[in-house]
Design a protein around this motif. Structure first.
Motif, mmCIF file in Angstrom:
data_model
loop_
_atom_site.group_PDB
_atom_site.id
_atom_site.type_symbol
_atom_site.label_atom_id
_atom_site.label_comp_id
_atom_site.label_asym_id
_atom_site.label_seq_id
_atom_site.Cartn_x
_atom_site.Cartn_y
_atom_site.Cartn_z
ATOM 1 N N SER A 186 -9.507 -55.375 -61.695
ATOM 2 C CA SER A 186 -9.720 -55.799 -60.311
ATOM 3 C C SER A 186 -10.988 -56.651 -60.260
ATOM 4 C CB SER A 186 -9.885 -54.568 -59.416
ATOM 5 O OG SER A 186 -11.128 -53.975 -59.675
ATOM 6 N N ILE A 187 -11.101 -57.454 -59.238
ATOM 7 C CA ILE A 187 -12.257 -58.362 -59.141
ATOM 8 C C ILE A 187 -13.587 -57.587 -59.171
ATOM 9 C CG2 ILE A 187 -13.373 -60.109 -57.653
ATOM 10 C CD1 ILE A 187 -10.813 -61.070 -59.087
ATOM 11 N N PRO A 188 -13.736 -56.506 -58.362
ATOM 12 C CA PRO A 188 -15.017 -55.797 -58.429
ATOM 13 C C PRO A 188 -15.300 -55.220 -59.817
ATOM 14 C CG PRO A 188 -13.720 -55.049 -56.542
ATOM 15 C CD PRO A 188 -12.836 -55.956 -57.328
ATOM 16 N N GLU A 189 -14.260 -54.737 -60.473
ATOM 17 C CA GLU A 189 -14.484 -54.159 -61.810
ATOM 18 C C GLU A 189 -14.896 -55.230 -62.814
ATOM 19 O OE1 GLU A 189 -11.491 -50.343 -62.144
ATOM 20 O OE2 GLU A 189 -10.629 -52.336 -61.859
ATOM 21 N N LEU A 190 -14.230 -56.375 -62.761
ATOM 22 C CA LEU A 190 -14.587 -57.457 -63.693
ATOM 23 C C LEU A 190 -16.003 -57.966 -63.402
ATOM 24 C CD1 LEU A 190 -11.315 -59.593 -63.886
ATOM 25 C CD2 LEU A 190 -12.287 -58.122 -65.645
ATOM 26 N N THR A 191 -16.290 -58.093 -62.101
ATOM 27 C CA THR A 191 -17.629 -58.580 -61.727
ATOM 28 C C THR A 191 -18.692 -57.631 -62.263
ATOM 29 O OG1 THR A 191 -16.594 -59.300 -59.694
ATOM 30 C CG2 THR A 191 -18.986 -59.401 -59.767
ATOM 31 N N LYS A 192 -18.460 -56.335 -62.131
ATOM 32 C CA LYS A 192 -19.451 -55.350 -62.583
ATOM 33 C C LYS A 192 -19.624 -55.432 -64.108
ATOM 34 C CE LYS A 192 -21.663 -51.218 -62.660
ATOM 35 N NZ LYS A 192 -22.076 -51.259 -64.026
ATOM 36 N N ALA A 193 -18.497 -55.475 -64.812
ATOM 37 C CA ALA A 193 -18.571 -55.495 -66.278
ATOM 38 C C ALA A 193 -19.289 -56.756 -66.766
ATOM 39 C CB ALA A 193 -17.164 -55.415 -66.865
ATOM 40 N N LEU A 194 -18.974 -57.885 -66.132
ATOM 41 C CA LEU A 194 -19.625 -59.140 -66.550
ATOM 42 C C LEU A 194 -21.104 -59.148 -66.184
ATOM 43 C CD1 LEU A 194 -17.141 -62.045 -65.806
ATOM 44 C CD2 LEU A 194 -18.077 -61.325 -67.995
ATOM 45 N N SER A 195 -21.434 -58.575 -65.030
ATOM 46 C CA SER A 195 -22.853 -58.543 -64.633
ATOM 47 C C SER A 195 -23.656 -57.709 -65.627
ATOM 48 C CB SER A 195 -23.034 -57.932 -63.239
ATOM 49 O OG SER A 195 -22.279 -58.641 -62.316
ATOM 50 N N ASP A 196 -23.059 -56.631 -66.111
ATOM 51 C CA ASP A 196 -23.772 -55.797 -67.096
ATOM 52 C C ASP A 196 -24.078 -56.597 -68.364
ATOM 53 O OD1 ASP A 196 -23.679 -53.726 -65.371
ATOM 54 O OD2 ASP A 196 -22.063 -52.612 -66.383
ATOM 55 N N ILE A 197 -23.072 -57.319 -68.829
ATOM 56 C CA ILE A 197 -23.292 -58.130 -70.042
ATOM 57 C C ILE A 197 -24.363 -59.174 -69.753
ATOM 58 C CG2 ILE A 197 -22.253 -59.775 -71.637
ATOM 59 C CD1 ILE A 197 -19.646 -58.404 -71.375
ATOM 60 N N SER A 404 -18.757 -67.995 -65.217
ATOM 61 C CA SER A 404 -17.535 -67.203 -65.024
ATOM 62 C C SER A 404 -17.723 -66.197 -63.893
ATOM 63 C CB SER A 404 -17.105 -66.529 -66.323
ATOM 64 O OG SER A 404 -18.149 -65.754 -66.823
ATOM 65 N N LEU A 405 -18.940 -65.664 -63.794
ATOM 66 C CA LEU A 405 -19.207 -64.727 -62.697
ATOM 67 C C LEU A 405 -19.059 -65.408 -61.344
ATOM 68 C CD1 LEU A 405 -22.246 -62.459 -63.626
ATOM 69 C CD2 LEU A 405 -20.202 -61.755 -62.374
ATOM 70 N N ARG A 406 -19.644 -66.614 -61.256
ATOM 71 C CA ARG A 406 -19.545 -67.358 -59.997
ATOM 72 C C ARG A 406 -18.085 -67.653 -59.672
ATOM 73 N NH1 ARG A 406 -24.046 -70.334 -61.467
ATOM 74 N NH2 ARG A 406 -22.690 -71.837 -62.395
#
Ligand SMILES: Nc1nc2c(ncn2[C@@H]2O[C@H](COP(=O)(O)OP(=O)(O)OP(=O)(O)O)[C@@H](O)[C@H]2O)c(=O)[nH]1
Ligand SMILES: [Mg+2]
Length: 452
Positions: A186-197, A404-406
């Motif tokens: 899901s978008i929130p999950e991907l956003t969170k995972a990418l923000s961590d990296i 990619s986050l943006r």
């Protein structure tokens, strides 16, 4: 690209008059070649041998030979290391003999390049060797040793693992668009995972940039009015009479430079002409350079005579220093009364007292270290990179990750996000050398010493 099939030789110590010289041979033919120079042959095994070396019937030297068999050696190839007597002529003669018998002279860094190409070390380890050899201070040395041993490379491998996980989740949602409950996509999950990296990459970048500055040398300008003791301060820091010191105002007319290596920080010091109004053309040009130094330097040591702190020139320098990394240095501190010191304590923030003429500069050194070294660098228990090429790769990783986050946040199609993430993946691989361009690799290893 160097020819990897050839057996190579190079001195691993300087060729000079010294007790022992080391010569390294690496490649398939290492044992054959050395045995052509020995009457009592050595076996193809890991061992140490004491042997007389001959050119035909003529005795050349008595040497100690250490042998390693592929793949258990630094380069991954058969390696023979010869410890011979260390005269210039003797070392050159033995190297020439080895070349005459089938080896070729190694290029700079070629042993390390072979170790990399044979998967004995990754690129971070290879660069670590170089960092270690060229280390100017303890911090660079520690980082070099850590990176050479691969102590923290796991962090890049973990980053790659996490990124791959995200890429596969996205790939599944692209391949099976109707199947919309792929776990973690899901978008929130991907956003969170990418923000961590992204946060980890940012931290790596911050640490590395700070360390690079400290290991390369911080461009440090000593500026101030005439006769305040700038040149004396330079000399005290360098522990050398480098700049001319007199009590005549306007003694220094051009910049004088020097380098010092403190424990965890190196400084590229620049003494400048004292700033004052002048009609002297040469002095005026020097003062222009001093003002330009305030703009260019990464750290400014602003030397002040407390009694003149509010005069025109000092005010102008204070103005120019706004927002710049600087320390106010009250030199000739033996002339500053306790009462004046109390006032200074109230009025000023980032200042130190020195007495250059008495070599009393410890406060200044301590303050410089406090301002530029943080715990994270000293503890050194995470990966830190200190060369520009590696840092610029991490910049690229950060740039693609943020793009990619943006894109995710802006609701762009997920396959567009995926393109940036694949590029992030490529840059991470280039960083540890799992993906490489031969020309770039040749260039990296060229900056190594001969024999390494
Ligand atoms: N008492 C005392 N004298 C100092 C100190 N530092 C420098 N001096 C003296 O101050 C005079 C000027 O020193 P310099 O180091 O040449 O000063 P400067 O700021 O480089 O001067 P310019 O090159 O003219 O801009 C010399 O006579 C030094 O011996 C100090 O800490 N205490
Ligand atoms: Mg001077």
């Amino acid at each position: 690209m160097n020819n990897l099939n050839q057996t190579i030789v190079a001195p691993t110590t300087n060729i000079s008059t010294q007790a022992i010289s080391l010569i390294r041979i690496s490649g398939d033919d290492s044992f054959n070649i050395i045995n052509k120079l020995l009457k009592t042959k050595i076996k193809e095994e890991k061992n140490v041998w004491v042997r007389k070396m001959f050119d035909g019937q003529e005795l050349v030297d008595e040497v100690v030979i250490t042998s390693f068999v592929s793949p258990a050696s630094f380069t991954g190839e058969n390696v023979v290391e010869i410890a011979c007597h260390g005269g210039i002529l003797n070392t050159q003669r033995i190297i020439n003999l080895i070349i005459k018998n089938g080896a070729r002279m190694a290029n700079k860094g070629e042993f390390s390049q072979r170790a990399f190409l044979n998967n004995k070390i990754d690129l971070i380890q290879a660069e670590g060797i170089n960092d270690l050899i060229f280390a100017k201070n303890e911090l660079a040395l520690k980082i070099g040793v850590n990176n050479m041993s691969g102590a923290h490379n796991q962090s890049i491998i973990n980053l790659k693992g996490n990124l791959l996980d995200i890429i596969s989740r996205i790939q599944v949602s692209i391949d099976y668009p109707d199947y919309d409950d792929v776990e973690g996509s899901s978008i929130p999950e991907l956003t969170k995972a990418l923000s961590d990296i992204n946060e980890e990459v940012n931290n790596l970048l911050k640490r590395s940039k700070m360390a690079l500055k400290n290991t390369n040398g911080i461009k440090t300008a000593i500026v101030g009015k005439t006769n305040v003791g700038k040149s004396s301060l330079l000399n005290a820091l360098l522990n050398e009479d480098k700049a001319i010191v007199t009590d005549i105002h306007g003694t220094t007319r051009d910049i004088v430079t020097g380098e010092i290596n403190l424990e965890n920080i190196s400084l590229n010091l620049i003494d400048t002409a004292g700033i004052r109004e002048t009609t002297d053309i040469v002095e005026g040009l020097g003062i222009e350079k001093s003002l330009k130094m305030i703009d260019d330097a990464e750290l400014i040591l602003f030397v002040v005579d407390y009694k003149a702190i509010n005069d025109k020139e000092n005010k102008m320098i204070f103005d120019k220093l706004k927002g710049k990394n600087h320390i106010l240095v009250f030199n000739k501190s033996e002339f500053i009364s306790e009462e004046e010191k109390n006032k200074i304590n109230k009025e000023q923030t980032n200042f130190v007292y020195t007495s250059a003429i008495n070599n009393d500069i410890d406060n200044l050194i301590k303050r410089i270290e406090e301002m530029h070294i943080n715990e994270e660098l000293i503890k050194n228990d995470s990966l830190i990179l200190i060369n520009l090429e590696q840092i610029s790769l991490v910049e690229q990783v950060k740039d693609r990750l943020e793009r990619s986050l943006r894109a995710i946040i802006d609701g762009m199609p997920i396959d567009i996000v995926n393109v940036d993430l694949h590029e992030t993946w490529d840059y991470l691989n280039q960083l540890i050398g799992e993906q490489y361009d031969e020309e770039i690799i040749d260039n990296i290893f060229k900056k190594y010493c001969l024999g390494k």
